[in-house]
Design a protein around this motif. Structure first.
Motif, PDB file in Angstrom:
ATOM      1  N   ARG A 101       2.159   6.185  -7.350  1.00  0.00           N
ATOM      2  CA  ARG A 101       1.239   7.221  -7.866  1.00  0.00           C
ATOM      3  C   ARG A 101       1.944   8.582  -7.924  1.00  0.00           C
ATOM      4  O   ARG A 101       1.771   9.334  -8.884  1.00  0.00           O
ATOM      5  N   ARG A 102       2.745   8.862  -6.884  1.00  0.00           N
ATOM      6  CA  ARG A 102       3.473  10.145  -6.872  1.00  0.00           C
ATOM      7  C   ARG A 102       4.492  10.201  -8.005  1.00  0.00           C
ATOM      8  O   ARG A 102       4.670  11.246  -8.645  1.00  0.00           O
ATOM      9  N   LEU A 162       0.836  -1.204   0.000  1.00  0.00           N
ATOM     10  CA  LEU A 162       0.000   0.000   0.000  1.00  0.00           C
ATOM     11  C   LEU A 162       0.869   1.252   0.000  1.00  0.00           C
ATOM     12  O   LEU A 162       0.548   2.251  -0.653  1.00  0.00           O
ATOM     13  N   SER A 163       1.996   1.185   0.713  1.00  0.00           N
ATOM     14  CA  SER A 163       2.946   2.310   0.709  1.00  0.00           C
ATOM     15  C   SER A 163       3.566   2.481  -0.673  1.00  0.00           C
ATOM     16  O   SER A 163       3.725   3.600  -1.169  1.00  0.00           O
ATOM     17  N   LEU A 185       2.214   1.606  -3.517  1.00  0.00           N
ATOM     18  CA  LEU A 185       1.193   2.141  -4.418  1.00  0.00           C
ATOM     19  C   LEU A 185       1.155   3.661  -4.346  1.00  0.00           C
ATOM     20  O   LEU A 185       1.091   4.350  -5.370  1.00  0.00           O
ATOM     21  N   GLU A 186       1.197   4.177  -3.121  1.00  0.00           N
ATOM     22  CA  GLU A 186       1.156   5.624  -2.941  1.00  0.00           C
ATOM     23  C   GLU A 186       2.393   6.275  -3.547  1.00  0.00           C
ATOM     24  O   GLU A 186       2.316   7.307  -4.220  1.00  0.00           O
ATOM     25  N   ARG A 187       3.557   5.638  -3.303  1.00  0.00           N
ATOM     26  CA  ARG A 187       4.801   6.174  -3.857  1.00  0.00           C
ATOM     27  C   ARG A 187       4.777   6.116  -5.384  1.00  0.00           C
ATOM     28  O   ARG A 187       5.201   7.042  -6.070  1.00  0.00           O
TER      29      ARG A 187
END
Length: 977
Positions: free
Chosen positions: A409-410, A402-403, A405-407
């Protein structure tokens, strides 16, 4: 047959208006009935499932069929004294994973109601015992007599022949089924692709007969639907008759011994017996589906597929239920989500499940791990002991994903912002997201589609192809080395039919202490029995040719048990000046093969004297004994549950893999080394003895490894005689290192002298690898470590003196950087490496802070001077001396901070002839005035380059164009203001 099971199946499967029938048989009883039938009624030996991590087959990611663990028997390479070699009839239920590699069902899971990444394969085997008649008869008896499946629902297929291979139809199999009472309309021939089973491109193969089940029934003839992909008529059992071997050239040769290999998926069988149409509707899955519903709170599972499954909710249920079973089984067998091979595939399985949990079921983090107790209850209650460990690993990997995924996306957002209009998304960035962060490719496509951007698919596919070739190339290169040292099955069979005895390799243990405590290795004389070259047995090999030499006896150690093989040479008796170098040694089916380059003609019958490279052998013995000490020390320090996951011993070093709940600390590394050093100082006697395998298994505390040990097996015990550890209820084995081991060892531990762990890192979450050296190398590692510690202390002392000179601090920073590289790459004790790296990291931060502070001080002085010179002007263009681009930019920043409405461009000529450029535009001038465009115009005038954002930019050029650049800077600014 008297059936000892108190249950009966309904003959009205799926029929409307069926009379009431007993409740369906639970899956656990279906499995038990299969195993008991073959064990109690037909004399099969019941074996446990092998772990899903394959043993001794690097080309296989997971065990994907019941026959995997029996490949040594089929190939003829099984050690004649091993337990495996004694089996003639076997039955078991094998855990299988099909995800990655040739058999890969991963992307199909969830789309339909029958694909799985994990399943159980029920199977019975005959190794040179019964063949077609008995195999078909037992299968029919079990299905129709024990499980009471209606005969009119069953169809059988057989091999219809192949003219290109000159194979006739398997009429023998057809006639067997007809004699068993199967109607001729239900006995169907099919071609090679359907009814001829092969292990691979080469190897054992043969015709097969499949049993199919018609879910509809009702007296209809469903023969036309067999093997047509119909969900109504499905294969439930495959019986393979191994009677040929596929050669490298493609032709088939009869096998010297016939085998039977059958496989029936438990999930499909339970579906039939519980009168269901979907595997997911059986009691193997319904408790999981209920737990998912309870955990996510969404709509219940309805069994919908395709367009009927709006929002893919039902697909998500199936994906999560299947994948969490796979995760539990793999983690329990020591495969953790990671970055290569099976670990990488498991990582993708976990991340696919997490995405369906979060994106489709809208579940909170933790749902996947919460399902583990249900899996354990349904499948294997024995996993209860490690339930918490499995849940922790799943939760940790879910959080990491999940971490990521966020990275990811950025990274996509930032890359899109920097892209030129109307261009494809760079393949290199997508490949990095996919390979390094595990970012799903379909999610990348979806995010780009939302932004109206396409991925450069051609370039991406090229990167994927290059990666696949690189990975495949290593395997192919490795396979070429076996041509003279790995006996093919026909040569093995020929050796046995010619009564060539297995090699007596007991002389490899014939060594002792000499008068001055040096090791003395007994000489060995042998006879050449046969030569092996280009996959054929030969009586003679000419000069200059490489070949395998099989002797009646040898003192050479063949590579096995993680220990590298011996090297050395052999001479013919009476020819002392002609040496035949032995380059490697392999064990295959009880025969030891010495890889030799013949310097003269070598013949069967030649008498030879064998000479082992004693220095290399002694180094291997030292490192192997040290490996046992290390294993014991790790368990002492990290706990009894620390299990070995692999090891490799060479003359230079030893490698040891083990499972651990958390990274090993500096203090633990020091403690492990101390335990080992204490045992070395005590100079413990290394006791070795061969004992029956059944007796060896009674030793308390002996770690259980999934390995095929010969019988009798060799026990290695440090400091405690073997007879003592074999004593009933003896605690002796709990207090020292006791292992089953075929390797060569020191006679006493003192000869190790020292052990230093020079590397420790996690291969994947939960599995660590250490590399260690012994003796002189360990001493050198400690000395080098002390020298590096002194250098680090020196830099630290100079850093504390707080120099006010930027060049001095920069030099210190470079020195810290160089030391950091040296410490990372030099063989030193790992605990010391970690300590030094911590110190160096802090020193680097101190140096960076000092440089930044000094640069700010310099910049402030220069900025004040320029402000006084260009008081209240909207544009400042000037040249100043600056030692670096960093200082120049800080001057520009400070000028703009002190005069917010001013736009600034500064040039700084360097001694090298280069001119640095830095600029910043007032926000009031945006978007007409762009710093990036300003810097590009100026640096282009100096034949240089520049880049940046609309607000700040920098670049460089040649000093020859500096005056013109200043003019260009002013004209550009005036045109925009």
């Amino acid at each position: 047959l008297v059936v000892p099971w108190c249950w009966r199946c309904s003959p009205c499967r799926g029929g409307a208006g069926c009379p009431s029938s007993p409740p369906p048989l639970p899956a656990g009883q279906v499995r038990a009935a299969f195993l008991r039938f073959f064990q109690e009624c037909h004399g099969h030996c019941r074996l446990p499932s092998a772990p899903v991590r394959p043993r001794g087959d690097p080309r296989l990611l997971f065990v994907n069929a019941g026959m995997n663990q029996f490949k040594p028997i089929f190939l003829g390479t099984v050690h004649p004294r091993s337990e495996l070699a004694q089996h003639r009839r076997v039955v078991n239920s094998q855990k299988c994973v099909r995800a990655g590699g040739k058999h890969n069902d991963l992307e199909d899971v969830g789309r339909d109601t029958y694909h799985h990444t994990f399943f159980e394969m029920l199977g019975n085997w005959s190794f040179g015992d019964y063949f077609k008649e008995e195999a078909c008869s037992m299968a029919w008896e079990l299905l129709t007599g024990v499980y009471e499946i209606p005969r009119d629902r069953l169809y059988v297929t057989y091999f219809g022949g192949d003219s290109s291979l000159r194979l006739s139809a398997d009429e023998e199999c057809r006639d067997i089924w007809l004699r068993l009472g199967v109607p001729a309309s239900h006995v169907l021939p099919f071609p090679l692709k359907d009814n001829f089973w092969e292990m691979g491109d080469t190897g054992p193969c043969g015709p097969c007969t499949e049993i199919h089940y018609d879910h509809v029934g009702g007296g209809r003839n469903a023969a036309a639907l067999v093997n047509q992909g119909s969900p109504d008529v499905v294969e439930i059992w495959n019986l393979v008759f191994m009677q040929y071997n596929r050669e490298a050239e493609g032709h088939l040769l009869p096998l010297p011994q016939h085998h039977v290999d059958t496989g029936m998926g438990l999930e499909r069988l339970v579906t039939v017996l519980q009168n269901k149409r979907s595997n997911y509707d059986t009691d193997l899955f319904t408790p999981l589906l209920d737990a998912i519903h309870k955990g996510c709170g969404g709509p219940r599972y309805q069994g919908l597929v395709g367009d009927a499954d709006v929002g893919r909710v039902n697909m998500a249920y199936r994906v999560v239920a299947d994948h969490v079973r796979t995760l539990c089984v793999c983690i329990a067998d020591g495969i953790y989500p990671g970055f290569c091979g099976a670990e990488l595939v498991l990582r993708r399985i976990l991340r696919r499940a997490v995405r369906f949990c979060s994106e489709v079921l809208h579940a909170s983090p933790g749902l996947l791990a919460s399902l583990v107790p249900t899996v354990v209850e349904v499948l294997w209650p024995t996993l209860l002991l490690i339930l918490e460990q499995i849940m922790n690993i799943i939760n940790e990997n879910e959080a990491a994903f999940l971490s990521s995924l966020e990275r990811g996306r950025r990274i996509i957002e930032r890359t899109v912002q920097q892209m030129e209009p109307s261009t494809n998304f760079p393949a290199e960035v997508a490949w990095s997201l996919y390979g390094n962060l595990g970012f799903p490719l379909d999610l990348i496509d979806l995010m780009l589609e939302e932004k109206g951007i396409s991925l450069d698919s051609v370039a991406f596919n090229k990167l994927a192809l290059e990666d696949a070739k690189r990975k495949a190339g290593g395997l192919q290169a490795g396979q070429q080395e076996d041509t003279n040292t790995c006996l093919d099955m026909h040569s093995l069979s020929q050796l046995r039919s010619n009564n060539v005895p297995a090699t007596d390799d007991s002389p490899k243990y014939a060594y002792r202490h000499g008068q001055h405590r040096q090791y003395e290795f007994s000489p060995c004389q042998a006879t050449v029995l046969v030569l092996y070259r280009n996959q054929s047995l030969q009586k003679e090999v000419g000069a200059g040719q490489r070949c395998g030499v099989i002797l009646d006896r040898t003192n050479f150690y063949a590579e096995q048990g993680g220990q590298a093989s011996d090297q050395g040479y052999m001479i013919r008796l009476g020819q002392q000046d002609v040496l035949f170098p032995v380059e490697s040694v392999r064990l295959c089916g009880g025969y030891v093969i010495h890889e030799v380059t013949a310097v003269e003609t070598l013949r069967a019958g030649d008498q030879v004297q064998l000479f082992v490279d004693e220095a290399q052998r002694l180094a291997c013995m030292t490192n192997h004994t040290a490996t046992h000490l290390l294993n014991f020390a790790l368990r002492c320090v990290l706990g009894d549950k620390t299990e070995q996951r692999g090891s490799h011993v060479t003359a230079e070093r030893l490698r040891f893999d083990f499972d651990t709940k958390s990274p090993v600390t500096v203090e633990q590394l020091q403690q492990v080394e101390k335990v080992v050093q204490d045992m070395i100082k005590r100079n413990e006697i290394v006791h070795m003895a061969e004992v029956p395998l059944t007796l060896a298994r009674t030793v308390r505390g002996l770690r259980a490894l999934d390995e095929g040990y010969p019988d009798p097996v060799r026990i290695v015990s440090l400091g405690v005689p073997v007879e003592s550890v074999l004593t009933r209820d003896s605690e002796a084995a709990m207090q020292t290192s006791v292992e089953l081991c075929c390797g060569t060892h020191l006679l006493q531990t003192g000869a190790i002298e020292d052990l230093a762990i020079i590397s420790e890192h996690q291969l994947v979450k939960g599995i660590s690898r250490v590399i260690a050296v012994t003796g002189r190398q360990a001493k050198e590692a400690r000395e080098v470590g002390q020298c590096l510690a002194m250098e680090v202390a020196s830099v630290s002392l100079r850093m504390k003196q707080r120099s006010t000179s930027i060049p001095e601090v920069q030099n210190l920073s470079k020195e810290v950087g160089q030391l950091t590289k040296v410490v990372a790459s030099t063989a030193v004790p790992q605990w010391q490496r970690k300590e030094l790296q911590t110190i160096l990291k802090a020193l680097q931060r101190t140096a960076n802070t000092a440089i930044k502070k000094l640069e700010l001080q310099q910049a402030e002085v220069k900025a004040q001077s320029l402000l006084a010179k260009h008081c209240n002007q909207p544009v400042i263009i000037d040249t100043i001396p600056a030692e670096s681009s960093s200082i120049l930019m800080k001057v520009v920043n400070q000028l703009c901070d002190k005069s917010p409405g001013t736009s600034v461009l500064l040039l700084s000529p360097q001694a090298s002839g280069e001119v640095l450029c830095a600029c910043q535009v007032s926000k009031n001038c945006l978007p007409v005035f762009s710093a990036a465009d300003w810097a590009v115009a100026v640096c282009t005038q100096m034949e240089g380059k520049a880049g940046g954002s609309p607000i700040v930019a920098k670049g460089s050029g040649n000093a020859k164009g500096m005056q013109g650049a200043l003019t260009t800077a002013l004209e550009f600014a005036q045109s925009k203001l």
